[in-house]
Design an enzyme around this catalytic site. Sequence first.
Site, PDB file in Angstrom:
ATOM      1  N   HIS A 224      48.188   2.164 -28.911  1.00 21.75           N
ATOM      2  CA  HIS A 224      47.998   0.762 -28.504  1.00 21.75           C
ATOM      3  C   HIS A 224      49.366   0.096 -28.560  1.00 21.75           C
ATOM      4  O   HIS A 224      50.254   0.426 -27.790  1.00 21.75           O
ATOM      5  CB  HIS A 224      46.967   0.102 -29.426  1.00 21.75           C
ATOM      6  CG  HIS A 224      46.491  -1.241 -28.956  1.00 21.75           C
ATOM      7  ND1 HIS A 224      46.780  -1.760 -27.720  1.00 21.75           N
ATOM      8  CD2 HIS A 224      45.731  -2.202 -29.574  1.00 21.75           C
ATOM      9  CE1 HIS A 224      46.224  -2.951 -27.594  1.00 21.75           C
ATOM     10  NE2 HIS A 224      45.584  -3.240 -28.707  1.00 21.75           N
ATOM     11  N   HIS A 263      47.839   4.635 -18.522  1.00 27.81           N
ATOM     12  CA  HIS A 263      47.109   3.530 -19.145  1.00 27.81           C
ATOM     13  C   HIS A 263      45.621   3.823 -19.084  1.00 27.81           C
ATOM     14  O   HIS A 263      45.140   4.485 -18.152  1.00 27.81           O
ATOM     15  CB  HIS A 263      47.424   2.213 -18.424  1.00 27.81           C
ATOM     16  CG  HIS A 263      47.024   0.998 -19.193  1.00 27.81           C
ATOM     17  ND1 HIS A 263      45.734   0.503 -19.180  1.00 27.81           N
ATOM     18  CD2 HIS A 263      47.738   0.176 -20.006  1.00 27.81           C
ATOM     19  CE1 HIS A 263      45.678  -0.573 -19.958  1.00 27.81           C
ATOM     20  NE2 HIS A 263      46.870  -0.798 -20.464  1.00 27.81           N
ATOM     21  N   ASP A 320      54.500  -0.973 -21.980  1.00 28.00           N
ATOM     22  CA  ASP A 320      55.423  -0.541 -23.027  1.00 28.00           C
ATOM     23  C   ASP A 320      56.685   0.103 -22.469  1.00 28.00           C
ATOM     24  O   ASP A 320      57.723   0.122 -23.134  1.00 28.00           O
ATOM     25  CB  ASP A 320      54.734   0.459 -23.960  1.00 28.00           C
ATOM     26  CG  ASP A 320      53.558  -0.146 -24.684  1.00 28.00           C
ATOM     27  OD1 ASP A 320      53.742  -1.173 -25.343  1.00 28.00           O
ATOM     28  OD2 ASP A 320      52.447   0.400 -24.575  1.00 28.00           O
TER      29      ASP A 320
END
Length: 401
Positions: A224, A263, A320
């Site tokens: 996460h 993802h 990210d």
Amino acid sequence: MEQPVRIKNMGLRGLAVADTKISFIDGEKGILIYRGFRIEDLAKSSNFMETAFLLLMGRLPDKSEAEAFQRQVVQARRVPAFVLETLRLLPSNAHPMDVLQATVPLLAMADPDLRDETRDGNVRKAVRLIARLPVVIAAWDRIRKGKDIFDPNPSLGHAANFLWMLHGENPSASMARALDVCLVLHADHTFNASTFACREVVSTRAHMYAGVAAGVGALSGELHGGANARVMEMLKSLENVDDVAGWVRGRLDRKERIMGMGHAVYKTTDPRANILKEISARLGEETGQPQWWRISKTIEEVALEELEKRGKKDIKPNVDFYSASVYHVMGIPADLMTAIFALSRIAGWCAHIIEEKFAEAQEKPMLYRPTAEYVGDYCGLVGCTYVPPEEREQAAGVPSA
């Protein structure tokens, strides 16, 4: 005959568990909206304070409301002295996410509205959390390094104040704006793991801080929020590698993951990644550190080409992938990056907590209580026969004491 859809042990993927009015994702088209507004428009034209108001109140503020909300956050920044003293007692090698999770209950103890479960009371708690998490994160980073902490600067905006407290110098307008955009991009993302954790906890009628503490814990995992720190570790390991493309191909040949790629929801490029990619390139040039963007760009280009050859067209960069290099050139340590995620996501968490508590998108509040199918030992309806410990040892050939 249609095959039954298997939903157990699949991380609830594809299973709608509640309604929400806060945010929406179209994973196929790469669309993210907050309360009806596209993330691209908010990143370009809005700011984090206005976005936080939007998430909490369900609409954009007018000029006077925006100014009042900003004042409330600034006035709430000062963290109680006992909280800072507690931070000084913690081991200097404690992870920032563990420190943040431990600090949230301390902040709860100092909140005069802790037991006020009206909507207004919860909004006031949300304002304090939005204001104070950045202060805690910056203070911890300085405390663990043996440096003096700085008081919040009431003349600075939300992002600029955090960078001031972290580094002890005012950031450039460009740097402050870049961080503010990052906070907008990370502010909410529907029923991700940490948001679901917040909502599940407060469905028991626990207070907001209990839900937020659960959210921080969920965010700390590398699948996460923790992924951005892993991305930066990857980039640093490749800084002096001549053949980055070869490294990517070798990793994919060995069926190893590339951090920041792929993802759970998006089957195309994460729309936030597109914006962060531009910020990474610009800040890299401004700070004289363009190598991080260049390495990231090479990884992305080669990975996309190689993955397509392998029939994996839906693995693209996520939020990210480029946020790691953006935060790095801001002088933010890798292990602090997930905490930066939290100081943004706190706005979304609090909005979801309020929506859950007051059933703003459903008929009534409901305790989350899923079921599980038992697949362990079974001795029939009468149950297994209990054997005393000494007899169990004898049966196993172990002499009793």
